[in-house]
Design an enzyme around this catalytic site. Sequence first.
Site, PDB file in Angstrom:
ATOM      1  N   ARG A   1      -0.698   2.174  13.123  1.00 53.93           N
ATOM      2  CA  ARG A   1      -1.255   0.897  12.659  1.00 53.93           C
ATOM      3  C   ARG A   1      -1.141   0.657  11.162  1.00 53.93           C
ATOM      4  O   ARG A   1      -1.695  -0.324  10.656  1.00 53.93           O
ATOM      5  CB  ARG A   1      -2.714   0.787  13.089  1.00 53.93           C
ATOM      6  CG  ARG A   1      -3.654   1.793  12.435  1.00 53.93           C
ATOM      7  CD  ARG A   1      -5.086   1.537  12.863  1.00 53.93           C
ATOM      8  NE  ARG A   1      -6.035   2.354  12.125  1.00 53.93           N
ATOM      9  CZ  ARG A   1      -7.351   2.204  12.180  1.00 53.93           C
ATOM     10  NH1 ARG A   1      -7.858   1.251  12.930  1.00 53.93           N
ATOM     11  NH2 ARG A   1      -8.145   2.982  11.493  1.00 53.93           N
ATOM     12  N   HIS A   2      -0.478   1.549  10.432  1.00 51.67           N
ATOM     13  CA  HIS A   2      -0.363   1.391   8.981  1.00 51.67           C
ATOM     14  C   HIS A   2       1.074   1.101   8.548  1.00 51.67           C
ATOM     15  O   HIS A   2       2.020   1.667   9.101  1.00 51.67           O
ATOM     16  CB  HIS A   2      -0.867   2.649   8.255  1.00 51.67           C
ATOM     17  CG  HIS A   2      -2.345   2.809   8.294  1.00 51.67           C
ATOM     18  ND1 HIS A   2      -2.983   3.587   9.233  1.00 51.67           N
ATOM     19  CD2 HIS A   2      -3.325   2.287   7.505  1.00 51.67           C
ATOM     20  CE1 HIS A   2      -4.298   3.544   9.025  1.00 51.67           C
ATOM     21  NE2 HIS A   2      -4.531   2.752   7.983  1.00 51.67           N
TER      22      HIS A   2
ATOM     23  N   SER B   1     -11.400  -6.648   6.775  1.00 50.12           N
ATOM     24  CA  SER B   1     -12.411  -6.062   5.898  1.00 50.12           C
ATOM     25  C   SER B   1     -12.885  -7.172   4.975  1.00 50.12           C
ATOM     26  O   SER B   1     -12.070  -7.872   4.375  1.00 50.12           O
ATOM     27  CB  SER B   1     -11.811  -4.907   5.086  1.00 50.12           C
ATOM     28  OG  SER B   1     -12.799  -4.302   4.282  1.00 50.12           O
TER      29      SER B   1
ATOM     30  N   GLU C   1       0.137   4.245   0.551  1.00 50.41           N
ATOM     31  CA  GLU C   1      -0.492   5.340   1.287  1.00 50.41           C
ATOM     32  C   GLU C   1       0.522   6.069   2.171  1.00 50.41           C
ATOM     33  O   GLU C   1       1.398   5.447   2.775  1.00 50.41           O
ATOM     34  CB  GLU C   1      -1.623   4.791   2.165  1.00 50.41           C
ATOM     35  CG  GLU C   1      -2.728   4.095   1.376  1.00 50.41           C
ATOM     36  CD  GLU C   1      -3.653   3.291   2.269  1.00 50.41           C
ATOM     37  OE1 GLU C   1      -3.249   2.978   3.401  1.00 50.41           O
ATOM     38  OE2 GLU C   1      -4.771   2.964   1.829  1.00 50.41           O
TER      39      GLU C   1
ATOM     40  N   GLU D   1      -9.756  -1.901  13.593  1.00 51.40           N
ATOM     41  CA  GLU D   1     -10.106  -2.833  12.522  1.00 51.40           C
ATOM     42  C   GLU D   1      -8.958  -3.794  12.208  1.00 51.40           C
ATOM     43  O   GLU D   1      -7.801  -3.386  12.102  1.00 51.40           O
ATOM     44  CB  GLU D   1     -10.456  -2.043  11.258  1.00 51.40           C
ATOM     45  CG  GLU D   1     -10.756  -2.901  10.049  1.00 51.40           C
ATOM     46  CD  GLU D   1     -10.313  -2.252   8.753  1.00 51.40           C
ATOM     47  OE1 GLU D   1      -9.856  -2.983   7.864  1.00 51.40           O
ATOM     48  OE2 GLU D   1     -10.395  -1.014   8.649  1.00 51.40           O
TER      49      GLU D   1
ATOM     50  N   ARG E   1      -1.263  -6.678  12.342  1.00 53.21           N
ATOM     51  CA  ARG E   1      -2.263  -5.969  13.151  1.00 53.21           C
ATOM     52  C   ARG E   1      -2.955  -6.912  14.131  1.00 53.21           C
ATOM     53  O   ARG E   1      -3.289  -6.518  15.256  1.00 53.21           O
ATOM     54  CB  ARG E   1      -3.286  -5.287  12.244  1.00 53.21           C
ATOM     55  CG  ARG E   1      -4.058  -4.196  12.949  1.00 53.21           C
ATOM     56  CD  ARG E   1      -4.999  -3.445  12.013  1.00 53.21           C
ATOM     57  NE  ARG E   1      -4.291  -2.565  11.102  1.00 53.21           N
ATOM     58  CZ  ARG E   1      -4.905  -1.694  10.300  1.00 53.21           C
ATOM     59  NH1 ARG E   1      -6.229  -1.613  10.301  1.00 53.21           N
ATOM     60  NH2 ARG E   1      -4.205  -0.917   9.495  1.00 53.21           N
TER      61      ARG E   1
ATOM     62  N   ARG F   1       0.849  -1.188   0.000  1.00 53.95           N
ATOM     63  CA  ARG F   1       0.000   0.000   0.000  1.00 53.95           C
ATOM     64  C   ARG F   1       0.887   1.243   0.000  1.00 53.95           C
ATOM     65  O   ARG F   1       1.684   1.432   0.931  1.00 53.95           O
ATOM     66  CB  ARG F   1      -0.918   0.021   1.225  1.00 53.95           C
ATOM     67  CG  ARG F   1      -1.809  -1.218   1.375  1.00 53.95           C
ATOM     68  CD  ARG F   1      -2.959  -1.206   0.379  1.00 53.95           C
ATOM     69  NE  ARG F   1      -3.684  -2.475   0.354  1.00 53.95           N
ATOM     70  CZ  ARG F   1      -4.724  -2.763   1.143  1.00 53.95           C
ATOM     71  NH1 ARG F   1      -5.129  -1.882   2.039  1.00 53.95           N
ATOM     72  NH2 ARG F   1      -5.332  -3.922   1.017  1.00 53.95           N
TER      73      ARG F   1
END
Length: 560
Positions: free
Chosen positions: A340-341, A486, A334, A483, A534, A332
Amino acid sequence: MRGAFAMASSEAETAAQAPPPPTPADGNASETAAGSLSKKQAKKLAKKEAKEDRKQQSATAAAAASQADSAEADPLAANYGDVLVEDIQSKAISGREWTEIGALGADLACRAVLIRGVAQTIRPVSKKMAFVVLRQFMSTVQCVLTVDKEFVSPHMVKFATGLSKESIVDVEGMISIPKDPIKGTTQQVEVQVRKLYCINRSVPNLPINIEDAARSETEFEKAELTGEQLVRVGQDTRLNYRVLDLRTPANQAIFRIQCHVEDVFRRFLRSEGFIGIHSPKLISGSSEGGAAVFKLDYKGQPACLAQSPQLYKQMVICGGFGRVFEVGSVFRAEDSYTHRHLCEFVGLDVEMEIKEHYFEVCDIVDRLFVAMFDDLNENCKKELDAINRQYPFEPLKYLRKTLRLNFQEGIKMLQEAGVEVDPLGDLNTEAEKKLGRLVREKYDTDFYILCRYPLAVRPFYTMPCYDDPAYSNSFDVFIRGEEIISGAQRVHLPELLTTRAEACGIDVKTIASYIDSFRYGAPPHGGFGIGLERVVMLFCALNNIRKTSLFPRDPQRLVP
């Protein structure tokens, strides 16, 4: 220098007298330098190299002489020393029996053992006595050197106390049981040393000390009260020297638990009839939509790293496999600078045919995680205790039948608690955490499923609800208000899939083979994706996902 197996004196003299052969790199460097220098400069360089060779030969001869003098002065010199390089180059198989430090117990009292470990602490008591604590994995044992006539000399004690911390050491000795409990080690026995050999020496000054890196928050709190100054190793420093940081008991435990989570994931799904697959990570277009992809050139064609195995695991379902799972890297791009990323993490992905309702997928999630949590609590007590000592946490609360709420119920709980939220928007981090606290207060669980998310906040391949197209047949799963999963029922109709992809800004041409796979007969299906790091972070209530990533990749870190 002396090896674990004593060499004949003639062999030792021959080895000492023979000059070390030049490495290919050294030879190439000399040739390159000579070719680019003048004749005078090359001659000068040759003289300098010859001088260095003579100095090295002199040093080797001096070391051999010192070793010979030591052997003559100490009749027990064969019982200790630095192992010769040739003795650790797979020279021979001795057939000796090794014992792991974690297996040393009272049942081995008065028995001889051979162990290998890292010199964690070295404490001289006198010229005739010293303690060396050896560590292997998560276990430690105290080794005692006491001068006697048969095995241990004062020279041997001096050699042991001269070792640098974190050096690799072999010890032969007898197991004894001390009168009083040993506070500083995991094993409640001692090894009375008879032989001690250093396999590899660590540098004398380590960039971080393992004792500092292993300190708990409780220790820092006590130190503040007493005014004691303790070294706190920061997150960036830990990651810069990750090889050392990984040696702490908590980190050893974290990655053993991570391995266990993956193992339970595989075993459970195999027992439910799932088949493991491996999908490509180099793809022609985005697998999730949006611009957060790592773009690259693939032999002249534009490509990117897969954001998930989503498209391919669906195609495999269309290929007739029924139920599949995958464990693999996910990328990712991002710019998420959060706790948490990550830009790369390990994805645990599942896809399966649906007979009637996407709750069939939720049922798998329910049973999988209850089985996983039970297994961790039952089989990883030692690891959980090690983490708890450095990072204290409350055990995870979960129900035998996992709680399911729909998105609108969650929104209502938040609004009743005075939280302003968009009823058709996604939940931000603060709202998720608040909802997690509300759920725990009301239902006494840290683990729950939130279903029926607004369609606008889900990926293009998510199936809309039959009764309200503003919502979708999707779900997220939470641990401690954050979370971890998903999931959803997927769109298996090519026309609707094309419309959804275009609405999400995806160039349909880049996923044409994916959409075409649904034109040949596709069963209704759904699935979910889990972030391995996670799961471990939240099960152990750790404050940063970098603690559960072996070598983290975030927007600012590409090494080590």
